[in-house]
Enzyme design. Structure first.
Site, PDB file in Angstrom:
ATOM      1  N   ARG A 165       1.022  -1.162   0.046  1.00  0.00           N
ATOM      2  CA  ARG A 165      -0.013  -0.065  -0.082  1.00  0.00           C
ATOM      3  C   ARG A 165       0.787   1.352   0.092  1.00  0.00           C
ATOM      4  NH1 ARG A 165      -2.571  -3.968  -0.468  1.00  0.00           N
ATOM      5  NH2 ARG A 165      -4.324  -4.808   0.550  1.00  0.00           N
ATOM      6  N   SER A 239     -10.761   0.660   4.201  1.00  0.00           N
ATOM      7  CA  SER A 239      -9.859   0.221   5.204  1.00  0.00           C
ATOM      8  C   SER A 239      -9.358   1.617   5.757  1.00  0.00           C
ATOM      9  CB  SER A 239      -8.696  -0.553   4.920  1.00  0.00           C
ATOM     10  OG  SER A 239      -9.101  -1.917   4.382  1.00  0.00           O
ATOM     11  N   GLU A 335      -4.507   4.508   6.474  1.00  0.00           N
ATOM     12  CA  GLU A 335      -4.178   4.592   5.305  1.00  0.00           C
ATOM     13  C   GLU A 335      -4.804   5.750   4.277  1.00  0.00           C
ATOM     14  OE1 GLU A 335      -4.990   0.632   3.266  1.00  0.00           O
ATOM     15  OE2 GLU A 335      -6.392   1.808   1.935  1.00  0.00           O
TER      16      GLU A 335
HETATM   17  P1  FAD Z   1      -8.394   9.672  -4.114  1.00  0.00           P
HETATM   18  O1  FAD Z   1      -9.322   9.592  -3.017  1.00  0.00           O
HETATM   19  O2  FAD Z   1      -9.128  10.746  -5.002  1.00  0.00           O
HETATM   20  O3  FAD Z   1      -6.946  10.076  -3.904  1.00  0.00           O
HETATM   21  C1  FAD Z   1      -6.046   9.516  -3.153  1.00  0.00           C
HETATM   22  C2  FAD Z   1      -4.913   9.949  -3.052  1.00  0.00           C
HETATM   23  O4  FAD Z   1      -4.181   9.980  -4.312  1.00  0.00           O
HETATM   24  C3  FAD Z   1      -4.738  11.510  -2.796  1.00  0.00           C
HETATM   25  O5  FAD Z   1      -3.534  11.833  -1.890  1.00  0.00           O
HETATM   26  C4  FAD Z   1      -4.610  12.194  -4.261  1.00  0.00           C
HETATM   27  O6  FAD Z   1      -4.247  13.474  -4.195  1.00  0.00           O
HETATM   28  C5  FAD Z   1      -3.941  11.112  -4.962  1.00  0.00           C
HETATM   29  N1  FAD Z   1      -4.295  11.261  -6.246  1.00  0.00           N
HETATM   30  C6  FAD Z   1      -5.494  10.598  -6.773  1.00  0.00           C
HETATM   31  N2  FAD Z   1      -5.443  10.766  -8.415  1.00  0.00           N
HETATM   32  C7  FAD Z   1      -4.164  11.271  -8.631  1.00  0.00           C
HETATM   33  C8  FAD Z   1      -3.364  11.459  -9.869  1.00  0.00           C
HETATM   34  N3  FAD Z   1      -3.989  11.164 -10.920  1.00  0.00           N
HETATM   35  N4  FAD Z   1      -2.121  11.946  -9.808  1.00  0.00           N
HETATM   36  C9  FAD Z   1      -1.519  12.091  -8.671  1.00  0.00           C
HETATM   37  N5  FAD Z   1      -2.360  11.945  -7.463  1.00  0.00           N
HETATM   38  C10 FAD Z   1      -3.472  11.224  -7.248  1.00  0.00           C
HETATM   39  N6  FAD Z   1      -7.817   0.221  -1.655  1.00  0.00           N
HETATM   40  C11 FAD Z   1      -7.140  -0.672  -1.897  1.00  0.00           C
HETATM   41  O7  FAD Z   1      -5.784  -0.594  -1.968  1.00  0.00           O
HETATM   42  N7  FAD Z   1      -7.724  -2.093  -2.101  1.00  0.00           N
HETATM   43  C12 FAD Z   1      -8.954  -2.232  -1.648  1.00  0.00           C
HETATM   44  O8  FAD Z   1      -9.485  -3.428  -1.826  1.00  0.00           O
HETATM   45  C13 FAD Z   1      -9.513  -1.116  -1.643  1.00  0.00           C
HETATM   46  N8  FAD Z   1     -10.880  -1.335  -1.298  1.00  0.00           N
HETATM   47  C14 FAD Z   1     -11.886  -0.316  -0.955  1.00  0.00           C
HETATM   48  C15 FAD Z   1     -13.153  -0.247  -0.487  1.00  0.00           C
HETATM   49  C16 FAD Z   1     -14.019   0.664  -0.164  1.00  0.00           C
HETATM   50  C17 FAD Z   1     -15.351   0.452   0.121  1.00  0.00           C
HETATM   51  C18 FAD Z   1     -13.429   2.057  -0.454  1.00  0.00           C
HETATM   52  C19 FAD Z   1     -14.445   3.264  -0.236  1.00  0.00           C
HETATM   53  C20 FAD Z   1     -12.069   2.282  -0.817  1.00  0.00           C
HETATM   54  C21 FAD Z   1     -11.248   1.363  -0.757  1.00  0.00           C
HETATM   55  N9  FAD Z   1      -9.874   1.395  -1.161  1.00  0.00           N
HETATM   56  C22 FAD Z   1      -9.057   0.294  -1.464  1.00  0.00           C
HETATM   57  C23 FAD Z   1      -9.323   2.422  -1.141  1.00  0.00           C
HETATM   58  C24 FAD Z   1      -9.510   3.369  -2.481  1.00  0.00           C
HETATM   59  O9  FAD Z   1     -10.506   2.787  -3.305  1.00  0.00           O
HETATM   60  C25 FAD Z   1      -8.159   3.261  -3.473  1.00  0.00           C
HETATM   61  O10 FAD Z   1      -6.834   3.640  -2.703  1.00  0.00           O
HETATM   62  C26 FAD Z   1      -8.355   4.022  -4.643  1.00  0.00           C
HETATM   63  O11 FAD Z   1      -7.048   3.824  -5.423  1.00  0.00           O
HETATM   64  C27 FAD Z   1      -8.453   5.457  -4.347  1.00  0.00           C
HETATM   65  O12 FAD Z   1      -8.576   6.217  -5.700  1.00  0.00           O
HETATM   66  P2  FAD Z   1      -9.338   7.597  -5.858  1.00  0.00           P
HETATM   67  O13 FAD Z   1      -9.617   7.899  -7.247  1.00  0.00           O
HETATM   68  O14 FAD Z   1     -10.647   7.620  -5.065  1.00  0.00           O
HETATM   69  O15 FAD Z   1      -8.289   8.567  -5.071  1.00  0.00           O
HETATM   70  P1  NAP Z   2      -9.949 -10.750   4.870  1.00  0.00           P
HETATM   71  O1  NAP Z   2     -10.174 -11.570   3.663  1.00  0.00           O
HETATM   72  O2  NAP Z   2     -11.088 -10.677   5.800  1.00  0.00           O
HETATM   73  O3  NAP Z   2      -8.693 -10.734   5.465  1.00  0.00           O
HETATM   74  C1  NAP Z   2      -8.301  -9.949   6.627  1.00  0.00           C
HETATM   75  C2  NAP Z   2      -6.874  -9.492   6.321  1.00  0.00           C
HETATM   76  O4  NAP Z   2      -6.077 -10.614   6.336  1.00  0.00           O
HETATM   77  C3  NAP Z   2      -6.559  -8.774   5.245  1.00  0.00           C
HETATM   78  O5  NAP Z   2      -6.400  -7.423   5.575  1.00  0.00           O
HETATM   79  C4  NAP Z   2      -5.594  -9.521   4.516  1.00  0.00           C
HETATM   80  O6  NAP Z   2      -4.409  -8.624   4.335  1.00  0.00           O
HETATM   81  C5  NAP Z   2      -4.988 -10.558   5.444  1.00  0.00           C
HETATM   82  N1  NAP Z   2      -5.229 -11.854   4.760  1.00  0.00           N
HETATM   83  C6  NAP Z   2      -6.026 -12.835   4.682  1.00  0.00           C
HETATM   84  N2  NAP Z   2      -6.004 -13.850   3.925  1.00  0.00           N
HETATM   85  C7  NAP Z   2      -4.351 -13.918   3.628  1.00  0.00           C
HETATM   86  C8  NAP Z   2      -3.424 -14.318   3.111  1.00  0.00           C
HETATM   87  N3  NAP Z   2      -3.621 -15.871   2.505  1.00  0.00           N
HETATM   88  N4  NAP Z   2      -2.155 -13.964   3.059  1.00  0.00           N
HETATM   89  C9  NAP Z   2      -1.794 -12.835   3.578  1.00  0.00           C
HETATM   90  N5  NAP Z   2      -2.647 -11.974   4.200  1.00  0.00           N
HETATM   91  C10 NAP Z   2      -3.999 -12.394   3.990  1.00  0.00           C
HETATM   92  O7  NAP Z   2      -9.986  -9.186   4.462  1.00  0.00           O
HETATM   93  P2  NAP Z   2     -11.153  -8.002   3.839  1.00  0.00           P
HETATM   94  O8  NAP Z   2     -10.997  -7.091   4.808  1.00  0.00           O
HETATM   95  O9  NAP Z   2     -12.368  -8.850   3.511  1.00  0.00           O
HETATM   96  O10 NAP Z   2     -10.402  -7.462   2.473  1.00  0.00           O
HETATM   97  C11 NAP Z   2     -10.083  -8.320   1.475  1.00  0.00           C
HETATM   98  C12 NAP Z   2      -9.233  -7.728   0.726  1.00  0.00           C
HETATM   99  O11 NAP Z   2      -9.546  -6.642  -0.007  1.00  0.00           O
HETATM  100  C13 NAP Z   2      -7.693  -7.622   1.363  1.00  0.00           C
HETATM  101  O12 NAP Z   2      -6.843  -7.979   0.513  1.00  0.00           O
HETATM  102  C14 NAP Z   2      -7.986  -6.180   1.614  1.00  0.00           C
HETATM  103  O13 NAP Z   2      -6.397  -5.613   1.467  1.00  0.00           O
HETATM  104  C15 NAP Z   2      -8.685  -5.587   0.393  1.00  0.00           C
HETATM  105  N6  NAP Z   2      -9.538  -4.239   0.988  1.00  0.00           N
HETATM  106  C16 NAP Z   2      -8.840  -3.429   1.040  1.00  0.00           C
HETATM  107  C17 NAP Z   2      -9.347  -2.099   1.654  1.00  0.00           C
HETATM  108  C18 NAP Z   2      -8.866  -0.684   1.471  1.00  0.00           C
HETATM  109  O14 NAP Z   2      -9.503   0.265   1.644  1.00  0.00           O
HETATM  110  N7  NAP Z   2      -7.364  -0.881   1.366  1.00  0.00           N
HETATM  111  C19 NAP Z   2     -10.699  -2.200   1.638  1.00  0.00           C
HETATM  112  C20 NAP Z   2     -11.604  -3.270   1.673  1.00  0.00           C
HETATM  113  C21 NAP Z   2     -10.884  -4.573   1.124  1.00  0.00           C
HETATM  114  P3  NAP Z   2      -4.240  -7.765   3.126  1.00  0.00           P
HETATM  115  O15 NAP Z   2      -4.962  -6.346   3.535  1.00  0.00           O
HETATM  116  O16 NAP Z   2      -2.825  -7.256   3.100  1.00  0.00           O
HETATM  117  O17 NAP Z   2      -4.597  -8.112   1.924  1.00  0.00           O
END
Ligand code: FAD
Ligand code: NAP
Length: 340
Positions: A165, A239, A335
């Site tokens: 991340r 998250s 995050e």
């Molecule tokens: P924004 O929120 O608009 O921006 C995020 C950051 O990036 C800010 O600092 C912004 O300035 C910068 N930025 C945006 N666009 C640009 C650009 N073109 N150039 C330079 N900087 C830029 N994330 C995960 O990694 N995995 C997941 O599974 C995941 N699940 C999610 C589920 C939900 C329900 C929600 C609400 C969020 C989740 N996220 C997840 C977080 C988010 O969706 C991601 O980080 C996504 O990439 C953000 O995109 P955005 O366009 O909304 O960014």
């Molecule tokens: P989950 O499947 O309930 O698992 C809980 C956590 O355990 C996750 O955060 C995941 O880490 C870790 N995990 C599970 N199995 C694993 C494996 N085999 N090896 C290593 N790590 C493992 O998680 P969840 O909340 O439902 O999310 C599912 C996936 O979507 C995850 O990868 C999560 O990162 C992603 N997600 C991200 C966001 C966001 O905003 N960043 C929001 C929703 C979901 P990791 O998170 O490192 O994968």
């Protein structure tokens, strides 16, 4: 010249639905408009917020600068080889639209990253990841514009310094580039990644021969729709904290009190602890304070049902951080990025 809008309400432009105002807001639809906006901010000495879908930001208070909303569109197959396909998408494209575009073209690699909200341009910022796959696994290169000089630059995989991340755009090159496009290298031969237990459970009813990338994508979408609150209904940013890495020695100390602590090995010295598990065991799952809450099904997600400003959400986040620190001796790192 793009249209500069003063005192602009950002409530519909962030998935926490925080009702804060930008001093000035501009949507840019091409690189000339983007350069114009960057010059404008420089001339007026305004801080910048580059905005995609607003799904990974917390707007604490009014933003005293220029918000540049990235509305660069277009996606195409760049090169189609025997084994792989290069797909290029502009920064303003919706991430899920790109995932579906690639699935329709039968080039694989994005299926585990299905249904992540936000734009293509934001995906490299935190090297988006889910279900054992990260952007870096399919990344080829990106183009960006230097905020100071306005000049275009190309970053290859090495140049982005992707981590968990994390990327160089959150570190040494923070706030120095606007990403304008991303090119992915996708596989023509399916190679599915099914090691996450939640995905395995979902796939258990299928025979191995039936497991295609499209099925993985469908299953990931189903799990996410069941488990995660839809930001349109219940504002959230996914998250709220990263999963912390701790030493094996630290894990063993935690195990003395919490024998059932969940962990995932990272290397010989470190393990990853699921932040959601730590928050739940510290007693926060479902807790509501001052109108914001920890989601009842997923403790890693903070929800803002009353559409309050980000500062209220951050107050709850701070309490959770202190509580997890006290209970497990683990420092949670937030995050989403906080503005201003
Ligand atoms: P924004 O929120 O608009 O921006 C995020 C950051 O990036 C800010 O600092 C912004 O300035 C910068 N930025 C945006 N666009 C640009 C650009 N073109 N150039 C330079 N900087 C830029 N994330 C995960 O990694 N995995 C997941 O599974 C995941 N699940 C999610 C589920 C939900 C329900 C929600 C609400 C969020 C989740 N996220 C997840 C977080 C988010 O969706 C991601 O980080 C996504 O990439 C953000 O995109 P955005 O366009 O909304 O960014
Ligand atoms: P989950 O499947 O309930 O698992 C809980 C956590 O355990 C996750 O955060 C995941 O880490 C870790 N995990 C599970 N199995 C694993 C494996 N085999 N090896 C290593 N790590 C493992 O998680 P969840 O909340 O439902 O999310 C599912 C996936 O979507 C995850 O990868 C999560 O990162 C992603 N997600 C991200 C966001 C966001 O905003 N960043 C929001 C929703 C979901 P990791 O998170 O490192 O994968």
């Amino acid at each position: 010249m793009p249209l500069y809008l003063p005192h602009f309400n950002l409530q519909d432009y962030n998935t926490l639905a925080s009702p804060v105002f930008a001093h000035c807001f501009v949507s840019v639809h091409n690189e000339d408009e983007l350069r114009d906006a960057l010059l404008y901010a420089k001339k007026e000495n305004l801080p910048l917020l580059i905005l995609g879908g607003g799904s990974n930001i917390v707007l604490r208070d009014d933003f005293p600068g220029l918000v540049i909303h990235i509305q660069l569109f277009g996606k195409q197959i760049e090169r189609d080889h025997a084994d792989c396909v290069y797909v290029k998408a502009a920064a303003g494209e919706n991430w899920q639209d790109l995932v579906e575009f690639c699935l329709d073209y039968h080039c694989w690699g994005l299926e585990n990253l299905s249904l992540i909200p936000g734009t293509v341009g934001a995906a490299p910022i935190q090297n988006i990841g889910a279900y054992g796959v990260e952007l870096k696994d399919v990344f080829s290169e990106l183009t960006a514009i230097n905020i100071q000089s306005g000049l275009p630059v190309t970053f290859t995989l090495d140049g982005c310094q992707f981590g968990y991340r994390d990327s160089i755009f959150k570190g040494a090159l923070k706030d120095q580039y606007v990403i304008t496009s991303v090119t992915l290298k996708l596989n023509k031969h399916p190679s599915v990644q099914t090691r996450y237990p939640a995905l395995q459970q979902e796939l258990a009813v299928y025979s191995a021969d039936d497991i295609t990338p499209q099925l993985i994508s469908d299953c990931v979408c189903d799990i996410r729709r069941r488990k995660l609150p839809d930001p349109h209904d219940i504002p959230n940013v996914g998250s709220f904290f990263k999963n912390p890495l701790v030493s094996i020695a630290h894990l063993q100390r935690i195990q003395q009190t919490f024998a059932d602590v969940v962990f995932y090995p990272v290397d010989d010295t470190q393990v990853k602890l699921p932040a959601g598990w730590l928050i739940e065991r510290a007693g926060w799952k479902g807790v509501s304070e001052e109108g914001v809450a920890v989601h009842a099904h997923q403790a890693l997600v903070l929800i803002n049902p009353n559409r309050l400003r980000g500062d209220v959400v951050l107050q709850l986040a701070d309490k959770i951080v202190a509580s997890v620190q006290k209970t497990f001796g683990v420092e949670l790192e937030q995050e989403p990025r906080v503005y201003p």
